[in-house]
Scaffold this active site. Structure first.
Site, PDB file in Angstrom:
ATOM      1  N   LYS A  98     -16.294  20.809 -25.222  1.00 22.50           N
ATOM      2  CA  LYS A  98     -16.482  19.398 -24.921  1.00 22.50           C
ATOM      3  C   LYS A  98     -17.261  18.740 -26.049  1.00 22.50           C
ATOM      4  O   LYS A  98     -18.264  19.279 -26.532  1.00 22.50           O
ATOM      5  CB  LYS A  98     -17.222  19.224 -23.597  1.00 22.50           C
ATOM      6  CG  LYS A  98     -16.391  19.635 -22.390  1.00 22.50           C
ATOM      7  CD  LYS A  98     -17.188  19.488 -21.108  1.00 22.50           C
ATOM      8  CE  LYS A  98     -16.307  19.786 -19.900  1.00 22.50           C
ATOM      9  NZ  LYS A  98     -15.767  21.165 -19.932  1.00 22.50           N
ATOM     10  N   ASP A 135     -11.616  19.625 -24.636  1.00 25.85           N
ATOM     11  CA  ASP A 135     -11.541  19.094 -23.276  1.00 25.85           C
ATOM     12  C   ASP A 135     -11.752  17.578 -23.296  1.00 25.85           C
ATOM     13  O   ASP A 135     -12.452  17.050 -24.171  1.00 25.85           O
ATOM     14  CB  ASP A 135     -12.620  19.722 -22.401  1.00 25.85           C
ATOM     15  CG  ASP A 135     -12.297  21.146 -21.999  1.00 25.85           C
ATOM     16  OD1 ASP A 135     -11.107  21.469 -21.886  1.00 25.85           O
ATOM     17  OD2 ASP A 135     -13.235  21.938 -21.807  1.00 25.85           O
ATOM     18  N   GLN A 164      -5.876  13.335 -19.374  1.00 26.94           N
ATOM     19  CA  GLN A 164      -5.968  13.233 -17.925  1.00 26.94           C
ATOM     20  C   GLN A 164      -4.954  12.227 -17.395  1.00 26.94           C
ATOM     21  O   GLN A 164      -5.023  11.041 -17.705  1.00 26.94           O
ATOM     22  CB  GLN A 164      -7.379  12.804 -17.524  1.00 26.94           C
ATOM     23  CG  GLN A 164      -8.435  13.798 -17.980  1.00 26.94           C
ATOM     24  CD  GLN A 164      -9.839  13.341 -17.670  1.00 26.94           C
ATOM     25  OE1 GLN A 164     -10.393  13.725 -16.643  1.00 26.94           O
ATOM     26  NE2 GLN A 164     -10.415  12.540 -18.529  1.00 26.94           N
ATOM     27  N   ARG A 185      -2.868  19.582 -23.531  1.00 26.57           N
ATOM     28  CA  ARG A 185      -3.065  20.080 -22.164  1.00 26.57           C
ATOM     29  C   ARG A 185      -3.067  18.885 -21.215  1.00 26.57           C
ATOM     30  O   ARG A 185      -3.915  18.000 -21.322  1.00 26.57           O
ATOM     31  CB  ARG A 185      -4.380  20.834 -22.047  1.00 26.57           C
ATOM     32  CG  ARG A 185      -4.714  21.288 -20.616  1.00 26.57           C
ATOM     33  CD  ARG A 185      -6.165  21.710 -20.485  1.00 26.57           C
ATOM     34  NE  ARG A 185      -6.455  22.871 -21.306  1.00 26.57           N
ATOM     35  CZ  ARG A 185      -7.658  23.111 -21.837  1.00 26.57           C
ATOM     36  NH1 ARG A 185      -8.649  22.252 -21.671  1.00 26.57           N
ATOM     37  NH2 ARG A 185      -7.855  24.192 -22.564  1.00 26.57           N
ATOM     38  N   HIS A 228      -2.011  23.616 -10.457  1.00 28.57           N
ATOM     39  CA  HIS A 228      -1.791  24.668  -9.473  1.00 28.57           C
ATOM     40  C   HIS A 228      -0.773  24.223  -8.429  1.00 28.57           C
ATOM     41  O   HIS A 228      -0.475  24.978  -7.506  1.00 28.57           O
ATOM     42  CB  HIS A 228      -3.108  25.026  -8.771  1.00 28.57           C
ATOM     43  CG  HIS A 228      -4.202  25.401  -9.705  1.00 28.57           C
ATOM     44  ND1 HIS A 228      -5.165  24.515 -10.130  1.00 28.57           N
ATOM     45  CD2 HIS A 228      -4.483  26.569 -10.332  1.00 28.57           C
ATOM     46  CE1 HIS A 228      -5.993  25.128 -10.956  1.00 28.57           C
ATOM     47  NE2 HIS A 228      -5.603  26.366 -11.105  1.00 28.57           N
TER      48      HIS A 228
END
Length: 311
Positions: A98, A135, A164, A185, A228
């Protein structure tokens, strides 16, 4: 969406002391956190790699208030990467970091410190055959994080970044970063954000995740799908088949301690699967965000305070 009360608890110092200092909670914490020391996380990384999984290791810590602390975290990552090389794990392991932990939130020259220290970690990773993913934090940090990413990629093109899906700007960021060599990501987001900058309803966030996923999977970069959700996993596989992506052209990422059987199933079916592996002494905020994402996990914590549960 993340539970707002639990997200607030992640910033509550009194709650931090209660949870962090109780020996009764450690068994629950270790479900999500791979220990506090390098040797512990390397041992977990070795076990996961032996099961066909890859890892990305995050040294936890977001409360950096001095340059000395930021430099110490830089040195911790350097030592971790050396340990991974010594354990012959560098090819299966990368690190996540981070910007705030490396000085990004310091007043004055915080950006410059973070850019310099992040570069140091990237150089250490490249030297052992590994890489780095940055991140993403709350919405106020996005511009600075992406600016540091752009600087780093001129020297270290494999550096990745998390985006995000809950943020209203992210689809545009995905379009800009969906180019050859770019590693992104995609996550839903684990911060309590205002509606002015973020989607706040679960259905909206899910829809936006799919939208961003389509952009990344249709591009020339390397998508890292952090979810998930079984529906989103199947949707990713559908997009890969229709788009002609091979199993080497994208990967799934999941959190340590969550849906472990699914991680192994995906890997056994030939899908690249990476486990986000956090460790370190400053685990409280991370742990509370995991509870916020799935409040049912709070039952595990509550049970740990029952008499006799320490055994």
């Amino acid at each position: 969406m993340p539970n707002k009360l639990l997200l607030a608890a992640a910033e509550n110092e009194r709650m931090r002391g209660l949870v962090s200092q109780s020996a009764l909670t450690r068994g629950v914490v270790h479900r999500f956190v791979a220990g506090e020391e390098d040797r512990e996380v390397v041992a977990v990384a070795r076990r996961l790699a032996g099961s066909g999984l890859r890892v990305t290791i995050d040294h936890l810590g977001e409360g950096t208030t001095t340059l000395g602390q930021a430099e110490a975290i830089r040195d911790t990552y350097r030592a971790l990467l050396s340990s991974l090389e010594a354990a012959d794990l560098a090819a299966a392991a990368e690190v996540s970091l981070k910007v705030s932990a490396l000085g990004g939130s310091l007043p004055g020259d915080g950006y410059d410190h973070a850019a310099r220290l992040t570069r140091d970690v990237c150089a250490a990773a490249a030297a052992v055959g590994s890489t780095v993913t940055i991140d993403m934090e709350d919405h106020t940090t996005v511009d600075a994080t992406l600016s540091i990413l752009d600087e780093l990629r001129t020297e270290f093109p494999s550096v990745g970044v998390a985006l995000q899906a809950c943020l209203r700007r992210t689809a545009a960021d995905c379009r800009r970063l969906a180019h050859a060599g770019s590693r992104v990501r995609l996550v839903k987001g684990a911060y309590a954000e205002p509606a002015s900058v973020a989607f706040v309803r679960k259905r909206e966030v899910d829809d936006e995740f799919r939208r961003c996923l389509r952009i990344l999977m249709a591009g020339d970069g390397y998508p890292m799908i952090a979810t998930h959700d079984p529906r989103l996993i199947e949707y990713t596989l559908h997009l890969a088949r229709d788009g002609g992506r091979s199993a080497e052209d994208f990967e799934f990422q999941m959190l340590y301690g969550i849906r472990e059987n699914e991680q192994l199933r995906l890997a056994s079916n030939g899908n690249r699967t990476r486990v986000y592996l956090p460790y370190g002494r400053d685990w409280y905020a991370y742990f509370m965000r995991r509870l916020a994402e799935k409040p049912a996990n709070l039952l595990l914590l509550a049970r740990s305070f029952k008499p006799g549960s320490a055994n």
